[in-house]
Design a protein around this motif. Structure first.
Motif, PDB file in Angstrom:
ATOM      1  N   THR A  37       0.835  -1.203   0.000  1.00  0.00           N
ATOM      2  CA  THR A  37       0.000   0.000   0.000  1.00  0.00           C
ATOM      3  C   THR A  37       0.869   1.253   0.000  1.00  0.00           C
ATOM      4  O   THR A  37       0.617   2.210  -0.730  1.00  0.00           O
ATOM      5  CB  THR A  37      -0.932  -0.002   1.226  1.00  0.00           C
ATOM      6  OG1 THR A  37      -1.788  -1.139   1.165  1.00  0.00           O
ATOM      7  CG2 THR A  37      -1.773   1.264   1.276  1.00  0.00           C
ATOM      8  N   ARG A  38       1.906   1.254   0.811  1.00  0.00           N
ATOM      9  CA  ARG A  38       2.780   2.421   0.896  1.00  0.00           C
ATOM     10  C   ARG A  38       3.609   2.603  -0.376  1.00  0.00           C
ATOM     11  O   ARG A  38       3.848   3.738  -0.808  1.00  0.00           O
ATOM     12  CB  ARG A  38       3.698   2.322   2.108  1.00  0.00           C
ATOM     13  CG  ARG A  38       2.979   2.485   3.451  1.00  0.00           C
ATOM     14  CD  ARG A  38       3.964   2.849   4.550  1.00  0.00           C
ATOM     15  NE  ARG A  38       4.628   4.116   4.296  1.00  0.00           N
ATOM     16  CZ  ARG A  38       4.163   5.311   4.660  1.00  0.00           C
ATOM     17  NH1 ARG A  38       2.999   5.407   5.294  1.00  0.00           N
ATOM     18  NH2 ARG A  38       4.847   6.408   4.390  1.00  0.00           N
ATOM     19  N   GLN A  88       2.687   1.581  -3.277  1.00  0.00           N
ATOM     20  CA  GLN A  88       1.736   1.623  -4.394  1.00  0.00           C
ATOM     21  C   GLN A  88       2.108   0.586  -5.464  1.00  0.00           C
ATOM     22  O   GLN A  88       2.100   0.858  -6.654  1.00  0.00           O
ATOM     23  CB  GLN A  88       1.674   3.037  -5.001  1.00  0.00           C
ATOM     24  CG  GLN A  88       1.172   4.071  -4.012  1.00  0.00           C
ATOM     25  CD  GLN A  88       1.025   5.446  -4.628  1.00  0.00           C
ATOM     26  OE1 GLN A  88       1.745   5.814  -5.547  1.00  0.00           O
ATOM     27  NE2 GLN A  88       0.084   6.223  -4.111  1.00  0.00           N
ATOM     28  N   GLU A 130       9.871   2.997   4.081  1.00  0.00           N
ATOM     29  CA  GLU A 130       8.464   2.588   4.006  1.00  0.00           C
ATOM     30  C   GLU A 130       8.162   1.441   4.970  1.00  0.00           C
ATOM     31  O   GLU A 130       7.086   1.389   5.572  1.00  0.00           O
ATOM     32  CB  GLU A 130       8.109   2.192   2.576  1.00  0.00           C
ATOM     33  CG  GLU A 130       8.272   3.297   1.549  1.00  0.00           C
ATOM     34  CD  GLU A 130       7.415   4.529   1.833  1.00  0.00           C
ATOM     35  OE1 GLU A 130       6.537   4.494   2.712  1.00  0.00           O
ATOM     36  OE2 GLU A 130       7.637   5.554   1.162  1.00  0.00           O
ATOM     37  N   ALA A 161       7.851   2.836   8.392  1.00  0.00           N
ATOM     38  CA  ALA A 161       6.570   3.538   8.501  1.00  0.00           C
ATOM     39  C   ALA A 161       5.428   2.546   8.715  1.00  0.00           C
ATOM     40  O   ALA A 161       4.517   2.782   9.515  1.00  0.00           O
ATOM     41  CB  ALA A 161       6.325   4.371   7.243  1.00  0.00           C
ATOM     42  N   VAL A 162       5.490   1.417   8.007  1.00  0.00           N
ATOM     43  CA  VAL A 162       4.491   0.349   8.184  1.00  0.00           C
ATOM     44  C   VAL A 162       4.458  -0.109   9.634  1.00  0.00           C
ATOM     45  O   VAL A 162       3.385  -0.303  10.228  1.00  0.00           O
ATOM     46  CB  VAL A 162       4.818  -0.844   7.248  1.00  0.00           C
ATOM     47  CG1 VAL A 162       4.116  -2.119   7.706  1.00  0.00           C
ATOM     48  CG2 VAL A 162       4.439  -0.525   5.818  1.00  0.00           C
ATOM     49  N   ASP A 164       2.597   2.015  12.137  1.00  0.00           N
ATOM     50  CA  ASP A 164       1.150   2.103  11.969  1.00  0.00           C
ATOM     51  C   ASP A 164       0.439   1.335  13.086  1.00  0.00           C
ATOM     52  O   ASP A 164       0.708   0.149  13.290  1.00  0.00           O
ATOM     53  CB  ASP A 164       0.766   1.515  10.613  1.00  0.00           C
ATOM     54  CG  ASP A 164      -0.721   1.611  10.350  1.00  0.00           C
ATOM     55  OD1 ASP A 164      -1.471   0.727  10.795  1.00  0.00           O
ATOM     56  OD2 ASP A 164      -1.127   2.591   9.701  1.00  0.00           O
TER      57      ASP A 164
END
Length: 317
Positions: free
Chosen positions: A53-54, A56, A265, A268-269, A272
């Motif tokens: 998702t991050r 894309q 990324e 960052a995941v 979450d």
């Protein structure tokens, strides 16, 4: 004509930079060197979806099990270092270099650590009907006679945990290896073996239901779910710390900007809240380290494992 070569070189450099800047342009393969449905696979699928998702872009999990994770690891070690083939490995990655006499890859030279995803402690468990109420009872019984410990197999993280426990307490234990954690836990509950270090994700529900008794936890600190259960270090083995861990690695030589993008990324995941909660529901503690921190962690794990395996005489092949 002398200007042509420098001009072409500049164009190629800009083209290469543009391609890297657009990473990823196609689906990414995340190789899990263990069977589908296991703990590593469950985590990998969760992380792959969130990372996709991050980025894309689709992140496809591919299971390549066998030989304690070495088959899947070899597949990634020999893949192109372009960011489109990554490895989601676990504790065995740091154990295998000392466990196997030869591997088709070099665990340090052929891989580039990206981020440590999670840590999961082991519980030192005995059957609920066993007479042992604390670690001291277990060590006293070992010194007085024959005591067995179960593991999911030779050279596993649980084998390392038990070997270190025995060495630290200066006791002798007899190893009973099984083909997986589930049958080992079943026989432990039935009294066929005396003790086991078991992944907390697998053993905590059995402790909670009263089928097993937890005597210690393998992490340096007590766990929130079992605040009254001491650590092994508290119970007499200084500096003891054994985890099941999971992390992402890439083939060595990954371009710096691609490596940085994946690390950024991925971290960052792991910040979450929804992802963290999902990992915790699987019994894992989310981490999200830097690449530098992960490399230092693996180096430490390799060094510790090598010493424990050598002292215990544990090898394969």
């Amino acid at each position: 004509m002398s200007f042509i070569r420098p001009f072409l070189a500049a164009v190629l450099a800009l083209s290469a930079g543009g391609a890297l800047a657009q990473y990823p342009e196609r689906p990414i393969k995340l190789v899990v060197p263990y069977s589908a449905g296991g703990a590593a696979d469950a985590q990998a699928r969760l992380v792959a979806m969130a990372l996709g998702t991050r980025l894309q872009q689709t992140v496809v999990v591919e299971n390549r099990p066998g030989a304690s994770g070495t088959i899947g690891a070899a597949n990634v070690a020999h893949a192109a270092a372009d960011g489109y083939t990554l490895l989601y490995d676990a504790t065995a990655f740091a154990i295998n270099p000392s466990l196997y006499k030869s591997l088709s890859y070099d665990s340090k030279r052929d891989f580039q650590p990206i981020s440590l995803v999670s840590l999961t402690p082991n519980l030192l468990v005995v059957a609920a009907k066993a007479p042992y109420q604390k670690v001291a009872d277990l060590t006293a019984a070992a010194r007085a006679g024959h005591l067995t410990f179960a593991t999911p197999g030779q050279g596993t993280a649980q084998h390392i945990a038990a070997a270190w426990f025995a060495q630290g307490n200066r006791i002798a234990l007899t190893h009973i290896p099984y083909k997986g954690g589930a049958p080992a836990l079943t026989d432990l509950m039935g009294g066929q073996t005396d003790m086991m270090f078991s992944n907390m994700a697998a053993s905590y529900p059995l402790v909670k239901s009263g089928k097993l008794r937890a005597l210690a936890v393998s992490s340096p600190k007590r766990v929130e779910a079992l605040p009254d259960v001491p650590t092994v270090a508290e119970s007499g083995v200084p500096d003891y710390a054994v985890y099941e861990w999971n992390g992402v690695l890439a083939p060595a030589g990954l371009p710096a900007d691609v490596a940085s993008r994946i690390e950024t990324e991925l971290r960052a995941v792991l910040r979450d809240p929804a992802v963290r909660k999902s990992l915790q529901d699987l019994g894992a503690e989310p981490v999200g380290s830097s690449a530098t921190e992960f490399k230092a962690f693996i180096d430490d794990q390799m060094q510790r494992s090598a010493g424990i395996l050598a002292r215990a005489g544990i090898t394969k092949e």
